[in-house]
Scaffold this motif. Structure first.
Motif, PDB file in Angstrom:
ATOM      1  N   ASN A  31     -14.065  12.903 -10.020  1.00 40.36           N
ATOM      2  CA  ASN A  31     -15.594  12.647 -10.991  1.00 40.36           C
ATOM      3  C   ASN A  31     -15.273  14.101 -12.108  1.00 40.36           C
ATOM      4  O   ASN A  31     -15.503  13.720 -13.118  1.00 40.36           O
ATOM      5  N   PHE A  32     -15.210  15.114 -11.432  1.00 45.21           N
ATOM      6  CA  PHE A  32     -15.264  16.419 -12.305  1.00 45.21           C
ATOM      7  C   PHE A  32     -14.189  16.234 -13.363  1.00 45.21           C
ATOM      8  O   PHE A  32     -14.385  16.468 -14.607  1.00 45.21           O
ATOM      9  N   LEU A  33     -12.946  15.833 -12.799  1.00 43.14           N
ATOM     10  CA  LEU A  33     -11.687  16.123 -13.594  1.00 43.14           C
ATOM     11  C   LEU A  33     -11.724  14.758 -14.739  1.00 43.14           C
ATOM     12  O   LEU A  33     -11.285  14.933 -15.891  1.00 43.14           O
ATOM     13  N   SER A  34     -12.397  13.799 -14.360  1.00 41.48           N
ATOM     14  CA  SER A  34     -12.550  12.476 -15.113  1.00 41.48           C
ATOM     15  C   SER A  34     -13.725  12.751 -16.507  1.00 41.48           C
ATOM     16  O   SER A  34     -13.416  12.328 -17.652  1.00 41.48           O
ATOM     17  N   ASN A  35     -14.455  13.820 -16.479  1.00 38.44           N
ATOM     18  CA  ASN A  35     -15.317  14.020 -17.521  1.00 38.44           C
ATOM     19  C   ASN A  35     -14.423  15.209 -18.324  1.00 38.44           C
ATOM     20  O   ASN A  35     -14.310  16.361 -17.964  1.00 38.44           O
ATOM     21  N   ILE A  36     -13.968  14.896 -19.333  1.00 38.29           N
ATOM     22  CA  ILE A  36     -13.217  15.757 -20.133  1.00 38.29           C
ATOM     23  C   ILE A  36     -13.776  17.150 -20.727  1.00 38.29           C
ATOM     24  O   ILE A  36     -13.233  17.948 -20.681  1.00 38.29           O
ATOM     25  N   LYS A  37     -15.235  17.100 -20.762  1.00 35.75           N
ATOM     26  CA  LYS A  37     -15.978  18.283 -21.094  1.00 35.75           C
ATOM     27  C   LYS A  37     -15.821  19.340 -20.200  1.00 35.75           C
ATOM     28  O   LYS A  37     -15.917  20.439 -20.290  1.00 35.75           O
ATOM     29  N   ASN A  38     -15.478  18.993 -18.889  1.00 32.87           N
ATOM     30  CA  ASN A  38     -15.453  19.843 -17.845  1.00 32.87           C
ATOM     31  C   ASN A  38     -13.888  20.786 -18.000  1.00 32.87           C
ATOM     32  O   ASN A  38     -13.922  21.731 -17.433  1.00 32.87           O
TER      33      ASN A  38
END
Length: 131
Positions: free
Chosen positions: A19-26
């Motif tokens: 989920n962290f890596l799926s959010n490109i803002k991260n």
């Protein structure tokens, strides 16, 4: 050209890492200190530049929850992909490794191998402290 980051262990479930890596803002949190530009272009695309390097646009290409995320070059002259592999070690523990794959001529490969190796190593090493 294929390059692999060292495998890093994260004290989070594969789902949390995915989920962290799926959010490109991260990805901004994972970038090296010499980043000169980071811009989210859409929900699945971002642009970044490191000092002295051209801008690179990455786009989510493939998502296989919770074990694999593939980002690829969005346009530009160079075609490459950055794959995140997530392996479950336990309920709240995962291994993460980044793989870089690109088709380059021998001269270009020689020039970019070092900087790209260092870049994906930095991204991977920043994952545990960023989630």
């Amino acid at each position: 050209m294929n390059l692999e980051s060292p495998t890093v262990t994260v004290e989070k479930s594969p789902e949390a890492v995915f989920n962290f890596l799926s959010n490109i803002k991260n990805f901004k949190k994972l970038m090296p200190e010499n980043i000169s530009k980071f811009e989210v272009l859409s929900d699945d695309t971002f642009l970044f530049a490191l000092k002295g390097m051209p801008e690179i646009v990455l786009k989510k290409k493939e998502l296989i929850a919770p074990n694999k995320i593939v980002l690829g070059a969005a346009g530009g002259k160079i075609d490459f992909s950055l794959t995140g592999l997530i392996t479950e070690l336990g309920e709240e523990k995962s291994d993460v490794q980044l793989l870089f794959h690109g088709e380059f001529n021998a001269m270009m490969a020689m020039m970019i191998k070092g900087p790209i190796s260092k870049f994906i190593e930095t991204l991977a090493s920043n994952i545990p402290g960023s989630i």
